[in-house]
Design a protein around this motif. Structure first.
Motif, PDB file in Angstrom:
ATOM      1  N   LYS A  14      85.322  50.333  19.884  1.00 51.56           N
ATOM      2  CA  LYS A  14      86.383  50.746  20.810  1.00 51.56           C
ATOM      3  C   LYS A  14      86.977  52.084  20.379  1.00 51.56           C
ATOM      4  O   LYS A  14      88.202  52.276  20.366  1.00 51.56           O
ATOM      5  CB  LYS A  14      87.460  49.668  20.929  1.00 51.56           C
ATOM      6  N   MET A  15      86.077  52.995  20.007  1.00 51.46           N
ATOM      7  CA  MET A  15      86.494  54.325  19.586  1.00 51.46           C
ATOM      8  C   MET A  15      85.912  55.360  20.538  1.00 51.46           C
ATOM      9  O   MET A  15      84.784  55.213  21.003  1.00 51.46           O
ATOM     10  CB  MET A  15      85.992  54.631  18.180  1.00 51.46           C
ATOM     11  N   SER A  16      86.690  56.399  20.787  1.00 51.26           N
ATOM     12  CA  SER A  16      86.174  57.535  21.547  1.00 51.26           C
ATOM     13  C   SER A  16      85.286  58.352  20.612  1.00 51.26           C
ATOM     14  O   SER A  16      85.287  58.150  19.384  1.00 51.26           O
ATOM     15  CB  SER A  16      87.328  58.397  22.053  1.00 51.26           C
ATOM     16  N   GLN A  17      84.568  59.292  21.183  1.00 49.30           N
ATOM     17  CA  GLN A  17      83.763  60.188  20.357  1.00 49.30           C
ATOM     18  C   GLN A  17      84.662  60.963  19.399  1.00 49.30           C
ATOM     19  O   GLN A  17      84.314  61.155  18.234  1.00 49.30           O
ATOM     20  CB  GLN A  17      82.950  61.140  21.236  1.00 49.30           C
ATOM     21  N   SER A  18      85.809  61.381  19.869  1.00 47.89           N
ATOM     22  CA  SER A  18      86.750  62.124  19.023  1.00 47.89           C
ATOM     23  C   SER A  18      87.262  61.267  17.868  1.00 47.89           C
ATOM     24  O   SER A  18      87.340  61.730  16.728  1.00 47.89           O
ATOM     25  CB  SER A  18      87.936  62.630  19.845  1.00 47.89           C
ATOM     26  N   GLN A  19      87.601  60.025  18.161  1.00 46.75           N
ATOM     27  CA  GLN A  19      88.117  59.139  17.116  1.00 46.75           C
ATOM     28  C   GLN A  19      87.067  58.879  16.037  1.00 46.75           C
ATOM     29  O   GLN A  19      87.364  58.954  14.845  1.00 46.75           O
ATOM     30  CB  GLN A  19      88.564  57.808  17.725  1.00 46.75           C
ATOM     31  N   LEU A  20      85.842  58.576  16.455  1.00 46.64           N
ATOM     32  CA  LEU A  20      84.796  58.325  15.475  1.00 46.64           C
ATOM     33  C   LEU A  20      84.476  59.602  14.708  1.00 46.64           C
ATOM     34  O   LEU A  20      84.263  59.567  13.495  1.00 46.64           O
ATOM     35  CB  LEU A  20      83.536  57.764  16.142  1.00 46.64           C
ATOM     36  N   GLY A  21      84.485  60.726  15.396  1.00 49.42           N
ATOM     37  CA  GLY A  21      84.249  61.995  14.736  1.00 49.42           C
ATOM     38  C   GLY A  21      85.264  62.260  13.632  1.00 49.42           C
ATOM     39  O   GLY A  21      84.896  62.692  12.531  1.00 49.42           O
ATOM     40  N   ARG A  22      86.537  61.968  13.919  1.00 47.21           N
ATOM     41  CA  ARG A  22      87.573  62.150  12.890  1.00 47.21           C
ATOM     42  C   ARG A  22      87.307  61.242  11.692  1.00 47.21           C
ATOM     43  O   ARG A  22      87.458  61.657  10.547  1.00 47.21           O
ATOM     44  CB  ARG A  22      88.962  61.876  13.465  1.00 47.21           C
ATOM     45  N   GLN A  23      86.903  60.010  11.963  1.00 46.94           N
ATOM     46  CA  GLN A  23      86.629  59.070  10.865  1.00 46.94           C
ATOM     47  C   GLN A  23      85.451  59.523  10.009  1.00 46.94           C
ATOM     48  O   GLN A  23      85.426  59.295   8.799  1.00 46.94           O
ATOM     49  CB  GLN A  23      86.361  57.657  11.421  1.00 46.94           C
ATOM     50  N   LEU A  24      84.473  60.150  10.647  1.00 47.48           N
ATOM     51  CA  LEU A  24      83.267  60.571   9.936  1.00 47.48           C
ATOM     52  C   LEU A  24      83.343  62.015   9.444  1.00 47.48           C
ATOM     53  O   LEU A  24      82.439  62.483   8.746  1.00 47.48           O
ATOM     54  CB  LEU A  24      82.041  60.400  10.843  1.00 47.48           C
ATOM     55  N   GLY A  25      84.400  62.729   9.824  1.00 50.27           N
ATOM     56  CA  GLY A  25      84.560  64.108   9.391  1.00 50.27           C
ATOM     57  C   GLY A  25      83.677  65.098  10.131  1.00 50.27           C
ATOM     58  O   GLY A  25      83.283  66.118   9.565  1.00 50.27           O
ATOM     59  N   VAL A  26      83.372  64.778  11.400  1.00 51.69           N
ATOM     60  CA  VAL A  26      82.568  65.677  12.220  1.00 51.69           C
ATOM     61  C   VAL A  26      83.270  65.896  13.565  1.00 51.69           C
ATOM     62  O   VAL A  26      84.155  65.132  13.946  1.00 51.69           O
ATOM     63  CB  VAL A  26      81.127  65.145  12.461  1.00 51.69           C
ATOM     64  N   HIS A  27      82.858  66.928  14.274  1.00 55.04           N
ATOM     65  CA  HIS A  27      83.440  67.244  15.579  1.00 55.04           C
ATOM     66  C   HIS A  27      82.912  66.274  16.637  1.00 55.04           C
ATOM     67  O   HIS A  27      81.808  65.731  16.518  1.00 55.04           O
ATOM     68  CB  HIS A  27      83.075  68.688  15.950  1.00 55.04           C
ATOM     69  N   ARG A  28      83.700  66.094  17.677  1.00 52.25           N
ATOM     70  CA  ARG A  28      83.304  65.235  18.801  1.00 52.25           C
ATOM     71  C   ARG A  28      81.962  65.665  19.381  1.00 52.25           C
ATOM     72  O   ARG A  28      81.146  64.832  19.787  1.00 52.25           O
ATOM     73  CB  ARG A  28      84.390  65.284  19.886  1.00 52.25           C
TER      74      ARG A  28
END
Length: 65
Positions: A14-28
């Motif tokens: 239930k994460m957006s691309q932006s949210q997962l990107g922040r968690q992984l340290g990468v851009h959306r």
């Protein structure tokens, strides 16, 4: 891990691309490129993302009666 599997796991989290990107340290845009198969998913990410899902579901199960 295929791009479709990666996207399915992200959606299950239930994460957006932006949210997962922040968690992984990468851009959306990187998340989008992985999901579209435009860039290969790094092996470390392919191993980590399912663990996030397992951890989330394990936490939910522990909290449920």
């Amino acid at each position: 891990m295929t791009p479709d599997q990666f996207k399915t796991i992200r959606q299950a989290l239930k994460m957006s691309q932006s949210q997962l990107g922040r968690q992984l340290g990468v851009h959306r845009n990187t998340i989008a490129a992985w999901e579209l198969g435009q860039r290969p998913i790094p092996s470390a990410v392919a191993q980590l993302v399912p663990l996030l899902l397992t951890t989330l579901h394990g936490t939910i199960r522990k909290d449920q009666p």
